[in-house]
Design a protein around this motif. Structure first.
Motif, short mmCIF file in Angstrom:
data_model
loop_
_atom_site.label_atom_id
_atom_site.label_comp_id
_atom_site.label_asym_id
_atom_site.label_seq_id
_atom_site.Cartn_x
_atom_site.Cartn_y
_atom_site.Cartn_z
N THR A 162 0.84 -1.19 0.00
CA THR A 162 0.00 0.00 0.00
C THR A 162 0.88 1.24 0.00
N VAL A 163 0.63 2.15 -0.92
CA VAL A 163 1.43 3.38 -1.01
C VAL A 163 0.91 4.41 -0.02
N ILE A 164 1.82 4.95 0.78
CA ILE A 164 1.48 6.01 1.74
C ILE A 164 2.26 7.25 1.35
N SER A 165 1.55 8.33 1.02
CA SER A 165 2.19 9.59 0.66
C SER A 165 1.57 10.71 1.48
N ASP A 166 2.03 11.94 1.26
CA ASP A 166 1.50 13.07 2.01
C ASP A 166 0.30 13.70 1.32
N SER A 167 -0.29 13.00 0.33
CA SER A 167 -1.39 13.58 -0.44
C SER A 167 -2.77 13.33 0.15
N ASP A 168 -2.86 12.45 1.16
CA ASP A 168 -4.16 12.19 1.77
C ASP A 168 -4.00 12.01 3.28
N SER A 169 -5.04 11.53 3.94
CA SER A 169 -5.01 11.41 5.41
C SER A 169 -4.86 9.98 5.89
N LEU A 170 -4.58 9.04 4.98
CA LEU A 170 -4.54 7.63 5.36
C LEU A 170 -3.14 7.14 5.68
N ILE A 171 -3.06 6.31 6.70
CA ILE A 171 -1.85 5.55 7.01
C ILE A 171 -2.25 4.09 6.94
N GLY A 172 -2.08 3.51 5.76
CA GLY A 172 -2.59 2.16 5.56
C GLY A 172 -4.10 2.16 5.63
N GLN A 173 -4.66 1.36 6.54
CA GLN A 173 -6.10 1.29 6.72
C GLN A 173 -6.63 2.34 7.68
N LEU A 174 -5.74 3.08 8.31
CA LEU A 174 -6.13 3.99 9.39
C LEU A 174 -6.07 5.44 8.94
N ASP A 175 -7.11 6.20 9.30
CA ASP A 175 -7.09 7.64 9.06
C ASP A 175 -6.22 8.28 10.13
N VAL A 176 -5.40 9.24 9.74
CA VAL A 176 -4.46 9.85 10.68
C VAL A 176 -5.19 10.54 11.83
N ARG A 177 -6.44 10.89 11.62
CA ARG A 177 -7.23 11.51 12.70
C ARG A 177 -7.46 10.55 13.86
#
Length: 388
Positions: A162-177
């Protein structure tokens, strides 16, 4: 409507082989005395009818075997179930019924399994451990009054992280919130620092009022943030932990949570081991208390270090990391310590920026890759957010 037709086709496409096969054989039989048949028969100087009929007979046999699912695949699935004791209280093992392609995922397969009333959580946990070297389970669903379980898998050779970049709020399956106490482990050059920076970038976008406390013991990788509030380097990190702990105790005394306070620590192991016994014990006790109680008051530690060592945390504190991220390739000892139940799923072929993510409450280990297009811009965006 188009989607429904597509789903229906993929669901029943195997059985289309039966009428198509029957129709083809019937056509061959009907044209046996026509001019076309006579012409082909004379041209090829042989019994075309026999040749074509034999061809479709063989094709039909192969189709029937395909429809019934390869007996070897069923046998292999049974072997896996027996190896992990995937059975009900009557001793009945789960049974593979059929396999088809997933129309919405390249190389994806859907295993239809008679579940024998075994719940999905047990299915996924046990099958994931046993099948780690062969395939990855990306979804599971109940079907037909929960008597059947649909297992969505992809062969491991086709599985991409799974690609994790700074373009959204997701860290894998988890929302950073919803990020929770996080431990990031990775050797030099594994991409650990970039991963932490991407997490910070996501946090400041989603929580613009959050306070970010940065403890940069090496005064190197996070030096770009040295002019930001709550930045501490080298031995000032002792004061940083104490200040963060004091802020936590003040919030705790109020009895309610206000704004998020994230503690970013780079090289916690090196930092703690550089201190005298009294100071290190005091700071470890502070961190332990925050790990156990801080989440209720929105105090979230994100700790980075090269290797996980139990002695860095008071008894029981390490278990309060509800999110574990390992970057690069880690040793067998680290696998056992960080991902005890999932250690057999971890391969040794990660490149820089790749790793494994395990989030508490989710029963699957996720392979991830952190990507950044512009490192300078990443730092710049974080600095701008922290200085506001």
């Amino acid at each position: 409507m188009k989607k429904r037709i597509k789903e229906t086709f993929y669901k029943y496409r195997k059985w289309l082989a039966v009428p198509v096969y029957t129709l083809a054989v019937l056509i061959i039989y009907l044209v046996r005395n026509t001019l076309i048949y006579s012409y082909l028969n004379d041209s090829l100087n042989g019994d075309v009818y026999s040749i074509l009929f034999s061809f479709f007979a063989i094709a039909g046999f192969v189709g029937v075997v395909y429809l019934c699912t390869s007996p070897f695949r069923k046998k292999e699935f049974k072997r896996v179930c027996e190896a992990v004791s995937l059975k009900n209280n009557k001793g009945e093992y789960a049974r593979l019924i059929s396999v088809c392609n997933d129309p919405y995922k390249a190389h994806g397969k859907i295993y239809k399994v008679q579940n024998r009333h075994i719940n999905m959580e047990e299915f996924e946990k046990k099958l994931s451990l046993q099948s780690a070297n062969n395939f990855y389970i990306y979804d599971m669903k109940y079907s037909q009054n929960a008597k059947l379980t649909l297992i969505y898998i992809i062969p491991r050779k086709f599985y991409k992280p799974t690609v994790i970049s700074d373009s959204d709020s997701l860290i894998g399956q988890l929302d950073v919130r919803k990020i929770i106490n996080c431990l990031v482990v990775g050797s030099t050059g594994s991409g650990k620092t970039v991963a932490i920076k991407i997490i910070i970038s996501k946090i400041v976008k989603c929580h613009p009022n959050a306070k970010i406390w940065i403890l940069d013991y090496k005064a190197n990788d996070f030096k770009a943030f040295s002019n930001c509030p709550h930045y501490y380097s080298y031995m000032d990190c002792v004061q940083g932990v104490n200040d963060y702990y004091a802020a936590f105790k003040e919030q705790q005394s109020k009895g309610y949570a206000e704004e998020y306070n994230y503690l970013i620590v780079d090289e916690w192991a090196s930092f703690i081991m550089s201190l005298d016994r009294k100071t290190s014990d005091s700071l470890k006790a502070h961190l332990s208390e925050i790990l156990m109680l801080g989440r209720s008051y929105l105090f979230i530690p994100i700790i980075g270090q090269q290797t996980a060592m139990a002695e860095l945390y008071p008894a029981g504190a390490r278990s309060n990391f509800k999110m574990i991220l390992s970057m690069g390739n880690i040793s067998k000892e680290q696998k056992s310590m960080l991902f005890s139940e999932y250690r057999d799923q971890i391969a040794e072929n990660n490149t820089t920026g790749e790793g494994y993510l395990l989030i508490d409450g989710r029963s699957r280990l996720e392979r991830v890759r952190f990507e950044v297009k512009d490192f300078y811009k990443l730092d710049e965006n974080i600095i701008r957010a922290l200085q506001q």
